[in-house]
Design an enzyme around this catalytic site. Structure first.
Site, short mmCIF file in Angstrom:
data_model
loop_
_atom_site.label_atom_id
_atom_site.label_comp_id
_atom_site.label_asym_id
_atom_site.label_seq_id
_atom_site.Cartn_x
_atom_site.Cartn_y
_atom_site.Cartn_z
N GLU A 52 6.94 13.36 -5.18
CA GLU A 52 6.79 13.02 -3.76
C GLU A 52 8.17 13.02 -3.10
O GLU A 52 9.14 12.53 -3.65
CB GLU A 52 6.14 11.64 -3.62
CG GLU A 52 5.94 11.21 -2.16
CD GLU A 52 5.35 9.82 -2.01
OE1 GLU A 52 4.74 9.56 -0.96
OE2 GLU A 52 5.50 9.01 -2.94
N LYS A 83 -1.11 13.25 2.93
CA LYS A 83 -1.37 11.92 2.37
C LYS A 83 -2.38 11.16 3.23
O LYS A 83 -2.17 10.95 4.43
CB LYS A 83 -0.06 11.15 2.27
CG LYS A 83 -0.14 9.85 1.48
CD LYS A 83 1.27 9.29 1.31
CE LYS A 83 1.33 8.09 0.40
NZ LYS A 83 2.73 7.63 0.21
N CYS A 105 0.83 9.56 -4.15
CA CYS A 105 1.30 8.20 -4.37
C CYS A 105 0.23 7.14 -4.06
O CYS A 105 -0.65 6.89 -4.86
CB CYS A 105 2.58 7.95 -3.57
SG CYS A 105 3.55 6.53 -4.17
#
Length: 330
Positions: free
Chosen positions: A94, A166, A207
């Site tokens: 990331e 995301k 994440c």
């Protein structure tokens, strides 16, 4: 449902009230059965798994600096080295092209759709030159006034196959430990991302997305063999949750899970936990590392997904009459 007013009870008498209550109870049970049947019929069947294959994966745990060009050079060299070691699928961390901070995201952001994206161009060329499928970690993407935390996936010809923005932004506050609000600068993505590649069918998350089991369940229902999460957990939550969440997503869905973190940089304002890891469909740790810069290798045998699901057939044992998974993007 019948509501019995006090006056009605008096007119019916005790026996009549009991009979009316029985009718009410029977109607409610019938309604419950109807609702459960609707839930079962509305639940879509799982998408079949693609044909099994074996794939060697490489997780490139990179040291990230404030020098974008240096970060690009580090990433392309790592991809080249992973391919030389036999990797067919390469994963980056990331925010590999910039420091992980709200101050950095606008400065390092790239317009991928507009073609002003040197980091993305470098990844495309690296995937093509190395002849690998590449999950290009994530980087800040600019779309008009909005910024996204975006993961790009390339095939072995360098073609951009998919982008995952995301979905769940990292907004947390643990007093005395860590506070961060991605939503101060970033916009959440609008849905799941499933991509068929030469290295299997992948479900993508970034994440904080790993904390949401519903996303992983959607990917499993869509026939994904591997869930990939570039991530930068921190030294507060990492020791407790990083591996635990990976193993939970794997055993919940009987799929492979891979995570790729940046290496820890002592000079950075944000301290990444590291420990890039590959988890098997029985929640076994296949390969991992510490927090230094390194590359983690493992061989994925996708036949294990179907085999483990036949041994513990939870997917066919779901009680869709009691609960449901709603995939609003399907």
């Amino acid at each position: 449902v019948i509501n019995m007013a006090p006056s009605s009870t008096a007119l019916l008498g005790a026996g009549g009230a009991v009979a009316a209550a029985a009718v009410c109870f029977t109607q409610r049970k019938a309604l419950t059965r109807v609702v459960r049947n609707i839930m079962v019929k509305a639940q879509p069947a799982d998408v079949p798994l693609p044909p099994p294959k074996q794939v060697k994966i490489a997780l490139c745990q990179l040291t990230v600096t404030a020098d974008k060009n240096k970060n690009i050079a580090t990433a392309t060299e790592a991809i080249k080295r992973a391919a030389a070691n036999g990797a067919q699928l390469v994963v980056l961390p990331e925010m590999w092209n910039c420091p992980y901070s709200n101050d950095s995201f606008p400065t390092y952001a790239e317009d991928i759709d507009g073609g002003n994206a040197p980091s993305v161009k470098a990844l495309s060329e690296a995937a093509r030159d190395a002849r690998v499928t590449l999950v290009g970690g994530s980087l800040p993407e600019r779309v008009g006034p909005k910024l996204y935390n975006t993961c790009c996936v390339f095939d072995s010809s360098g073609k951009l196959l998919a982008k995952h923005r995301k979905v769940h932004l990292f907004d947390i506050d643990i007093p005395g430990k860590i506070a961060f609000r991605e939503s101060d600068t970033l916009t959440p993505g609008d849905g799941p991302t499933v991509v068929d590649t030469e290295a299997g069918r992948l479900g993508l998350g970034i994440c904080y997305d790993i904390r949401f089991p519903e996303l992983a369940q959607i990917y499993a229902a869509r026939g994904c063999q591997l869930l990939v999460y570039p991530g930068a957990f921190n030294t507060t939550t990492g020791p407790l949750h990083w591996e635990l969440l990976q193993r939970a997503r794997a055993i919940d869905n009987l799929v492979y899970v891979a995570t790729c973190s940046p290496a820890r940089n002592p000079g950075s304002s944000y301290q990444a936990w590291g420990h890039s890891t590959v988890i098997g469909p029985f929640a076994e740790v296949l390969a991992t590392c510490d927090h230094e810069e390194t590359t983690v290798y493992a061989t994925l045998d996708y036949a294990q997904v179907a085999e483990r699901r036949s041994q513990i057939p939870v997917r066919s044992q779901k009680r869709w009459d009691l609960y449901g998974l709603v995939d609003k993007s399907r």
